[in-house]
Design a protein around this motif. Structure first.
Motif, short mmCIF file in Angstrom:
data_model
loop_
_atom_site.label_atom_id
_atom_site.label_comp_id
_atom_site.label_asym_id
_atom_site.label_seq_id
_atom_site.Cartn_x
_atom_site.Cartn_y
_atom_site.Cartn_z
N LYS A 3 0.55 36.40 34.28
CA LYS A 3 0.09 35.24 33.73
C LYS A 3 1.03 34.12 34.14
O LYS A 3 2.11 34.56 34.40
CB LYS A 3 0.30 35.19 32.17
N TYR A 4 0.47 33.28 34.82
CA TYR A 4 1.26 32.04 35.39
C TYR A 4 1.09 30.86 34.40
O TYR A 4 0.15 30.47 34.01
CB TYR A 4 0.73 31.84 36.53
N GLU A 5 2.11 30.56 33.95
CA GLU A 5 2.37 29.15 33.06
C GLU A 5 2.63 28.02 33.98
O GLU A 5 3.66 27.69 34.74
CB GLU A 5 3.48 29.44 32.16
N ILE A 6 1.76 27.14 34.01
CA ILE A 6 1.64 25.92 34.88
C ILE A 6 1.84 24.56 34.26
O ILE A 6 0.98 24.25 33.30
CB ILE A 6 0.31 25.86 35.93
N GLU A 27 -9.51 28.87 38.02
CA GLU A 27 -10.04 29.72 36.79
C GLU A 27 -10.99 30.56 37.23
O GLU A 27 -11.11 31.82 36.71
CB GLU A 27 -10.42 28.76 35.53
N ALA A 30 -9.30 33.48 38.93
CA ALA A 30 -8.74 34.24 38.03
C ALA A 30 -9.69 35.21 37.28
O ALA A 30 -9.56 36.52 37.22
CB ALA A 30 -8.10 33.52 36.96
N SER A 37 -4.30 35.47 35.15
CA SER A 37 -4.56 34.28 34.25
C SER A 37 -3.43 33.39 34.44
O SER A 37 -2.58 33.49 34.60
CB SER A 37 -4.66 34.84 32.77
N PHE A 38 -4.07 32.12 33.72
CA PHE A 38 -3.27 30.64 33.95
C PHE A 38 -3.28 30.25 32.44
O PHE A 38 -4.23 30.28 31.79
CB PHE A 38 -3.97 29.77 35.00
N TRP A 40 -2.48 26.39 31.27
CA TRP A 40 -2.02 25.08 31.79
C TRP A 40 -1.33 24.41 30.58
O TRP A 40 -1.85 24.27 29.58
CB TRP A 40 -3.25 24.52 32.15
#
Length: 352
Positions: A3-6, A27, A30, A37-38, A40
């Motif tokens: 998981k990437y927190e942007i 998205e 992903a 997953s992202f 945002w």
């Protein structure tokens, strides 16, 4: 699942139009991948924010941003906020400096279907590594006296640490590409900083014997970007020289509107920031015709930074395919809307 927190900062003008389109593309990737997953988190920091609050971002903005994996920026600037340096230094430069994003990288390549102003672009594919924290853009200097006696002094600052850091980044990048690094200099006219730059380059290249090198004065190098861009792989340059070369790179592609950029923090202390090169283009904001490719290519660079190179390559392939089919916005000779270009990209990604 990764998981990437942007942190998402659409900014001003067309940034508010193209950033959501790029997020749709990410998205889609992903969903296709299934293993990432992202998340945002949007921030309204912009010239509109400045008009309301007298600042481009809140006082604790840097502390807030440092908790994310990356920062995804749109565009900054609005004619209501003048002079321009208020918006630039209040947000973009502030983030770059405070988050130690000491390297700026900007690619340029030939796209089939995109009309380059060059008669024969010969499939050029290059990337400029720009020192991003000092050099000619240092804040050291000042102005004294008035009228005809007024004096302005701007000091260029070159540290061994900053210079070597940019050069090593360039060499390591070249090892993953075609194995060639070109240094941009001007040691025949700038008698202190550029001979220093050349000396550091000569020292650093000894540690990368498998990488071929060249060094050109910036005036000649700028000309070679136009006359033979296909010979270049990785170019390492100071802050000012890199800024100039990357705009030429955008021009020979056919539009600076598709050019991406990454501001890299190399020590891992803070997140890196990803932004397109284009401005906020307030004259076309709201018309639905802004070119989303620069923002989407920026998303590709963010994927590469995360180590998701395969996904990034899928995205680049889809971009080239869509442009090659003529699905383009009006600024690059097409008739498609912003959303139509995005939808075409998404459908192409699903078919790959």
């Amino acid at each position: 699942m990764q998981k990437y927190e942007i942190a998402v900062i659409p900014g001003d003008g067309i940034g508010k139009e193209v950033v959501p389109e790029a997020l749709k593309v990410l998205e889609t990737l992903a969903d296709i991948h299934g293993g990432l997953s992202f998340e945002w988190t949007p921030f309204p920091w912009s010239c509109d924010y400045y008009v309301q609050h007298g600042k481009m971002m809140p006082d604790d903005g840097i502390q807030t941003l440092q908790n994310f994996n990356a920062i995804f920026l749109g565009a900054v600037g609005n004619p209501q906020v003048v002079p321009d340096h208020i918006s630039l230094w209040g947000l973009l430069i502030n983030i770059r400096r405070e988050m130690e994003q000491s390297i700026n990288i900007r690619p340029a390549r030939y796209f089939k279907g995109l009309q380059s102003p060059l008669v024969n672009p010969k499939d050029f594919d290059l990337i400029v590594v720009r020192e991003n924290s000092e050099g000619e853009y240092s804040e050291v200097g000042g102005r004294i006296h008035k009228n005809e006696d007024e004096i302005a002094i701007q000091n260029a600052i070159f540290t061994r640490k900053g210079t070597e850091r940019a050069m090593r980044y360039a060499f390591e990048l070249a090892q993953k590409r075609r194995g060639h690094v070109t240094s941009a200099t001007k040691s025949n006219g700038i008698v202190h900083s550029m001979p220093f730059w050349d000396g550091v380059f000569d020292e650093v290249k000894k540690d990368y014997s498998e990488v071929e090198t060249a060094s050109y004065h910036i005036d000649a190098l700028a000309a070679f970007f136009v006359s033979r861009p296909q010979v270049f792989d990785v170019i390492v340059a100071s802050n000012l020289f890199g800024d100039i070369l990357t705009d030429i790179g955008g021009a020979i592609m056919g539009s600076i509107g598709i050019a991406p950029a990454a501001n890299i923090n190399v020590n891992g202390k803070y997140p890196s920031m990803f932004e397109p090169v284009h401005g906020s283009a307030p004259d076309i904001y709201g018309k639905g015709i802004a070119n989303p490719v620069g923002q989407i290519w920026t998303a590709k660079m963010m994927l590469d930074h995360f180590g998701e190179e395969e996904l990034g390559q899928h995205l680049l392939d889809a971009m080239e395919s869509v442009i090659g089919e003529g699905i383009k916005t009006v600024d690059i000779g097409g008739a498609a809307t912003t959303k139509e270009v995005t939808e075409a990209l998404i459908q192409r990604l699903k078919s790959l």
